[in-house]
Design an enzyme around this catalytic site. Structure first.
Site, PDB file in Angstrom:
ATOM      1  N   ASP A   1      -0.537  -6.499   2.193  1.00 23.96           N
ATOM      2  CA  ASP A   1      -0.388  -5.439   3.185  1.00 23.96           C
ATOM      3  C   ASP A   1      -1.164  -5.858   4.418  1.00 23.96           C
ATOM      4  OD1 ASP A   1       0.948  -2.477   2.516  1.00 23.96           O
ATOM      5  OD2 ASP A   1      -0.103  -2.616   4.432  1.00 23.96           O
TER       6      ASP A   1
ATOM      7  N   CYS B   1      11.930   4.821   2.344  1.00 24.33           N
ATOM      8  CA  CYS B   1      11.953   6.252   2.012  1.00 24.33           C
ATOM      9  C   CYS B   1      12.596   7.017   3.169  1.00 24.33           C
ATOM     10  CB  CYS B   1      10.562   6.781   1.688  1.00 24.33           C
ATOM     11  SG  CYS B   1       9.359   6.533   3.001  1.00 24.33           S
TER      12      CYS B   1
ATOM     13  N   ASP C   1      -0.259 -10.252   7.235  1.00 25.35           N
ATOM     14  CA  ASP C   1       1.009  -9.822   7.804  1.00 25.35           C
ATOM     15  C   ASP C   1       2.128 -10.495   7.011  1.00 25.35           C
ATOM     16  OD1 ASP C   1       3.301  -9.416   9.317  1.00 25.35           O
ATOM     17  OD2 ASP C   1       2.261  -9.593  11.237  1.00 25.35           O
TER      18      ASP C   1
ATOM     19  N   ALA D   1       0.837  -1.215   0.000  1.00 24.33           N
ATOM     20  CA  ALA D   1       0.000   0.000   0.000  1.00 24.33           C
ATOM     21  C   ALA D   1       0.870   1.263   0.000  1.00 24.33           C
ATOM     22  CB  ALA D   1      -0.910  -0.007   1.222  1.00 24.33           C
ATOM     23  N   PRO D   2       0.412   2.343  -0.643  1.00 26.02           N
ATOM     24  CA  PRO D   2      -0.876   2.518  -1.337  1.00 26.02           C
ATOM     25  C   PRO D   2      -0.899   2.048  -2.795  1.00 26.02           C
ATOM     26  CG  PRO D   2       0.285   4.605  -1.255  1.00 26.02           C
ATOM     27  CD  PRO D   2       1.153   3.613  -0.531  1.00 26.02           C
TER      28      PRO D   2
END
Length: 448
Positions: free
Chosen positions: A284, A383, A311, A263-264
């Site tokens: 996800d 990120c 999970d 996700a997303p």
């Protein structure tokens, strides 16, 4: 309350208060507020500037305010935010005259508090106007001065200086104060980048081809999420750094791909667009998040994505070992590479978060590794820019898995402009490199 009765500055105050009090996400709150009050483009622009600007510069603004507040009385939270909001405009926005800023602040103070608060706000702001702002040069410690000037927590600045040196840290902190340019990826299964650009220009958007990614565009004016091209599935809004993940994975043809934290759906759909007969299985943890991925796949007319809410640490219970040709672990991380988009992150993250997340990241890699076929590619991405979540996780994975080796062909799959940033099997992109998000990618190959 009708928007006529609330000016843009008071609406900004509401948002900032909610971020501070309820740990709300500023970007989500801003979008819902703009829709709620049906704000014009100009008002939306001002609200965004005031909200993000005040958040981005919070520590600097507090430094400016400190000498004028005295030590006696405790000031209510909303009053401090109102003063920050006002000083932000005085210090960083040159189009708004001081008298207008003062008038508005005093009016809001009267409306929300009482005459005493209004008089205090008026007094503080007039005092600042008369005496000027205190100099940041008075801060003697280099790391502390950089922290206050760019409004990043001192612990984080010291940590980055240790990891990357002063100059790189300074450039990153400076850039983090400026909003990123919106970028999008063309859906190559439907049209070319050239066709997308001309369609967007017909709609009145100012766009240019990305100089870094072949299927990306940069939007210089307008919000592509409101375009017809978006609704028709011609594009996906995604940062350029994030697009490099699909390049690193190199999935093609009839590859079966596992995206373990999908996700997303930006990376999931990018991978799926590159397959001719293959499939992506997107996992996800939460049902509502998996739904987002499915919605993106539908909007982009992609029928080669299968979603499951599960999970990923238990993925071994769902799939046989050595099932997938390619595996992506785009792990949950501290997000320190996307602080331009989410300025509130700066003030909520702690060193403990980084340690906790690095352990989750290792567990996710651990769970995904057995599911990859021999000679398959495993990509780990985040990120963030922190070495504890990036290089150290990658190194720990390789030392615990003798059946994997660094994938030294990573550079060959990268766009030409990115190749100089590849260090053997890893890439660390800083926000100042391309003006994109801070991002990390590590690439492993399973031995025969």
């Amino acid at each position: 309350m009708a928007s006529k009765k609330k000016g843009i500055r008071e609406i900004a105050l509401d948002i900032l208060q909610s971020v501070e009090k309820n740990q709300s996400y500023s970007n989500l709150l801003l979008n819902t507020t703009i829709n709620k009050y049906k704000l014009s483009q100009a008002d939306s622009g001002l609200l965004t500037e005031l909200t993000y600007g005040t958040l981005q510069r919070k520590m600097t603004l507090d430094y400016f305010l400190e000498p004028f507040l005295g030590t006696g009385k405790k000031i209510e939270g909303w009053v401090t935010i109102l003063l920050r909001l006002s000083v932000y405009q005085m210090a960083f926005l040159d189009k708004i005259p001081d008298h207008a800023i003062l008038f508005e602040a005093v009016e809001i103070a009267k409306k929300r508090g009482h005459k005493g608060i209004a008089a205090m706000v008026n007094g503080v702001l007039r005092n600042i106007q008369r005496k000027g702002l205190p100099s940041l040069d008075e801060i003697k410690d280099d790391a502390e001065r950089l922290a206050i000037t760019t409004s990043h927590p001192t612990w984080l600045v010291r940590r980055w200086i240790k990891q990357f040196g002063y100059e790189k840290t300074e450039a990153m902190c400076e850039l983090n104060l400026h909003a990123p340019v919106q970028t999008a990826r063309v859906n190559k299964t439907i049209l070319s980048r050239k066709e997308l650009i001309s369609r967007l220009e017909e709609e009145g958007f100012f766009v240019e081809p990305s100089p870094v990614i072949h299927e990306a565009v940069r939007c210089l004016k307008g919000n592509l999420a409101h375009s017809h091209a978006y609704k028709e599935g011609f594009l996906t809004i995604q940062d350029e750094s994030s697009m490099l993940v699909a390049y690193a994975l190199g999935a093609k043809g009839d590859d079966l791909v596992l995206d373990s934290c999908s996700a997303p759906g930006g990376k999931t759909t990018h991978i799926a667009e590159g397959l001719s007969a293959g499939k992506v299985i997107a996992l996800d943890l939460h049902e509502h998040k998996v739904k987002l991925v499915a919605e993106q796949a539908e909007r982009l007319q992609l029928n080669n994505i299968e979603t499951r809410a599960t999970d990923s640490r238990k993925a071994g219970e769902l799939f046989e070992q050595e099932t997938f040709d390619k595996v992506l672990v785009d792990a949950p991380c501290s997000g320190l590479g996307v602080m331009r988009r989410k300025p509130d992150l700066k003030y909520t993250k702690t060193e403990n978060d980084i340690t906790r997340l690095s352990s989750i990241q290792q567990t996710l890699l651990e769970a995904s590794a057995p599911l990859l076929k021999r000679e398959g590619i495993l990509v780990y991405s985040t990120c963030t820019v922190d070495k504890e979540e990036n290089d150290r996780v990658a190194e720990a994975f390789l030392s615990a898995h003798p059946d994997f080796e660094p994938d030294l062909s990573l550079a060959n799959r990268m766009p030409q402009e990115v190749q100089p940033f590849v260090n053997q099997h890893t890439i660390q992109i800083f926000p100042q490199d391309f003006g994109s998000d801070g991002f990390y990618i590590a690439c492993f190959r399973k031995k025969v």
